[in-house]
Each structure stands twice: as C-alpha cells, then as structure tokens.
Design an enzyme around this catalytic site. Structure first.
Site, PDB file in Angstrom:
ATOM      1  N   ASP A 106       1.742  36.013 -39.792  1.00  0.00           N
ATOM      2  CA  ASP A 106       0.517  36.805 -39.735  1.00  0.00           C
ATOM      3  C   ASP A 106      -0.095  36.819 -38.333  1.00  0.00           C
ATOM      4  O   ASP A 106       0.254  36.013 -37.471  1.00  0.00           O
ATOM      5  CB  ASP A 106      -0.519  36.285 -40.748  1.00  0.00           C
ATOM      6  CG  ASP A 106      -0.981  34.855 -40.461  1.00  0.00           C
ATOM      7  OD1 ASP A 106      -0.134  34.021 -40.090  1.00  0.00           O
ATOM      8  OD2 ASP A 106      -2.179  34.577 -40.607  1.00  0.00           O
ATOM      9  N   GLU A 159      -1.643  31.830 -41.589  1.00  0.00           N
ATOM     10  CA  GLU A 159      -2.031  30.678 -40.767  1.00  0.00           C
ATOM     11  C   GLU A 159      -3.374  30.913 -40.084  1.00  0.00           C
ATOM     12  O   GLU A 159      -4.070  29.963 -39.754  1.00  0.00           O
ATOM     13  CB  GLU A 159      -0.958  30.406 -39.709  1.00  0.00           C
ATOM     14  CG  GLU A 159      -1.137  29.096 -38.946  1.00  0.00           C
ATOM     15  CD  GLU A 159      -2.015  29.206 -37.718  1.00  0.00           C
ATOM     16  OE1 GLU A 159      -2.470  28.161 -37.209  1.00  0.00           O
ATOM     17  OE2 GLU A 159      -2.277  30.334 -37.252  1.00  0.00           O
TER      18      GLU A 159
END
Ligand SMILES: [Zn+2]
Length: 357
Positions: A75, A129
């Site tokens: 991400d 994350e």
C-alpha cells in the site's frame, strides 16, 4: 485487466518499480495489486503461494538449512498529484516510488528470477502498513498464519537509501500526575495547587540526560519528552490535578519492563500511568544470514530510531532489519522519487547475497 507484470517487466527491477507504482494501491485498496502479484507468484514453479486478505506469501522449499524472509507492503499513502509515475533523468517520480514499491520490486524480481537461492526464501507482500495497525497485513498474518513468518532472519525493504538500518527503538507513553486540593483563589492558602507542583516534573525533564548506547555497531540515542500538559478547573479555583504526558524512546537493550522501571525512577514520588507502549528490536546482526548480508552490502549498519514492522519479527525472536533503495526522507512527500541507480545497486546486492549457493 491483463496483468501488467509480464515476464519482461519482472526481469528488470527498474521497469518493475514503475509498473508497480502505476498500479494504484492506496491503503485499503490493495486488491488489484495483490491480484497481479499473486498471479505472477502462482505462475512461478519454484514457489508455493498463498493469500490472506490482500497479503500474498510465496516461498521456496529447497531444504536449505536456513530461511530468510523478504517483506514489503503493497500500500501507499493517498495520491498527491503524483500518479502515475514520471521519469526525469535518473529519477522515477510518483506515489510509492520510495515507500516502498522500489523495495517491493526488488523482492518480486528475486521471487520471479531466482529459482536456486542459497537460503530458503519466504516472500511477503502485505497490505495496510500506512494506516492504523489493526489493519496491518503483517500483524494479521502473524495472528492467523504465524508459520508464514517463521524464519532465521528477515529483511524489510523499506526505504533506507541503500544503507542497512538495524533494530529499532521502543516507545512508551505515560501520564505523570500531580494532585492537590481545590480552594477559592481568594483564599488560595486553603488549597494545594497541583499545577505549581508540576514544576518539579518539568524540571526533571529539563535536567534529563538521555542515554546513548551502541549495540552491534549501531548507535542508538534515547529521548524523553513532555508532549502534552493539562490541568485547571476555572479562573477562580486552585486546581487539584495536573497531568503531563511524556514519551520515552528507548534503545532496544531495554525491555518494556525496564523502560517502565526507568520512568518510575525518573518520576519517583509522582503518580505515573503507562498509556501506550511498544517494544524495540535488537539489531540481531550476529545471525549467520545477517552477517553474510552485511558483507554483501559492504557498509556499516545504522540504528533505526523510529518504530517499524521489524519489531514484529523481533517479537517472534527473528532478527530483522530494513534495507531498501528509497530515501526515507522522501517517503510520503509530494515530490517522492527514487534513484534508478539505487534500485540497480539494491538488486545487485541482493543477488550477491542470495545467488551464491
Ligand atoms: Zn513504508
């Protein structure tokens, strides 16, 4: 959509970085990129591949004596007028170029092109994350499939600008309180002023000399800071309580318990309550794969001062470090970019380390 991660993209980590950047994957929207990565890994005959949510795991089973994890999050933070990628001279610009699709590209490139590594390898491409840790793919996998994380050593390909950043410091937040007795300010001598009493706490913080410590060649620097202060009842009332929130960053040779004992010592005589805490991680550079890795990199390791997912491995007793081509100072910045040379250097280093079976 045809998978843009074609074989000729996978063989070149620079082209692969760009291709990954151009698959949008802001946190909580990683399905498409996870689909593409999973598809590539499933087609790679020397890997067995599984998926949990939008986290993809692939590993070799060659019967090697030791196992190494290479991990990266899929991400990015939200786009900021920096999508898709652009190239200017030796620089690739775009959201996630440094943090951390250039690192993901190195791992995916190795996964696809290195059938015979000197360690068994586990690749983890995980979700979420960059947001609240309850969504963190590595945390979720640690709970649901802890066997996926089992290894002798782990490398997170977070941005470090080509330097090994080992271990990380722990963090502990606490509230230190003073107590008094309310009274009308017209007869203030009848009360005990809790805000006045807080002066002693501030003085101790002012006098505090943080420790510096070197572990496995990495220099850590601790810190103790007041981050918030509150107290007071009304303009004509002697206050009966004052609270100062402090944050301690502690080197990884202290446990959380020892960090707490240290805070209790510093604020001896005051009421102290811990509100948040996360352990540090020792650099763990004496493990054999870590030593070989440092030789391949050929540079001194540095201490990681912030808290990272490295700690999740450390908590399982697995030494782990950060190593990636991106510049950490550019992470989350609108002009985020990565140097093409750093991607090529990173790929060469990882090959030197892993391809010498
Ligand atoms: Zn990152």
């Amino acid at each position: 959509m045809a998978n843009p991660l074609t074989p000729d993209v996978l063989v070149d980590p620079v082209v692969l970085t760009r291709t990954l950047v151009d698959i949008e994957s802001v946190s909580r929207d990683e399905k498409v990129i996870a689909d593409c990565v999973e598809d590539v890994l499933r087609q790679t005959p020397h890997l067995s591949t599984e998926r949990h949510g939008n986290t993809v795991m692939a590993r070799t089973d060659l019967g090697r004596e030791q196992r190494v994890v290479l991990a990266g999050h899929l991400d990015t933070v939200p786009l900021n007028d920096n999508f898709p990628s652009t190239v200017v001279d030796d620089l690739i610009y775009g959201c996630g170029t440094a943090d951390m699709k250039s690192g993901v590209a190195l791992a995916l490139h190795l996964a696809a092109t290195l059938p015979d590594p000197c360690y068994d390898l586990t690749f983890l491409f995980y979700e979420a994350e960059e947001i609240d840790s309850r969504y963190n793919g590595l945390r979720l996998v640690g709970e649901a499939r802890p066997d996926w994380l089992r290894a002798d050593f782990a490398v997170l390909l977070e941005p470090t600008y080509g330097v090994v950043e080992a271990g990380c410091q722990g963090t502990m937040s606490a509230v230190v309180r003073t107590h008094g007795r309310r009274a009308h300010t017209a007869r203030s001598w009848r009360g005990v002023n809790a805000i006045h009493a807080a002066g002693e706490i501030l003085q101790r913080l002012e006098d505090y000399r943080p420790r510096r410590v070197t572990i496995d060649g990495c220099k850590y620097r601790e810190g103790l800071s007041a981050v918030k202060i509150s107290g007071g009842v009304a303009g004509n009332v002697v206050p009966d309580e004052c609270a100062i929130e402090v944050n301690l960053r502690f080197a990884p040779d202290r446990t959380e318990k020892e960090a707490l004992a240290h805070l209790q010592d510093v604020f001896n005589g005051f009421d102290l309550e811990v509100i948040d805490s996360a352990p540090g991680a020792l650099p763990g550079l004496s493990a054999a794969p870590a030593r070989d890795f440092l030789i391949a990199v050929g540079e001194e390791p540095a201490a990681k001062l912030g808290w990272t997912d490295v700690s999740r491995f450390a908590a399982m007793g697995i030494p782990a470090l950060n190593y990636g081509p991106g510049d950490p100072r550019l992470a989350h910045a609108p002009d985020e970019h990565v140097e093409i040379g750093k991607i090529r250097d990173g790929a060469a280093t990882l090959h030197r380390w892993l391809a010498t079976y």
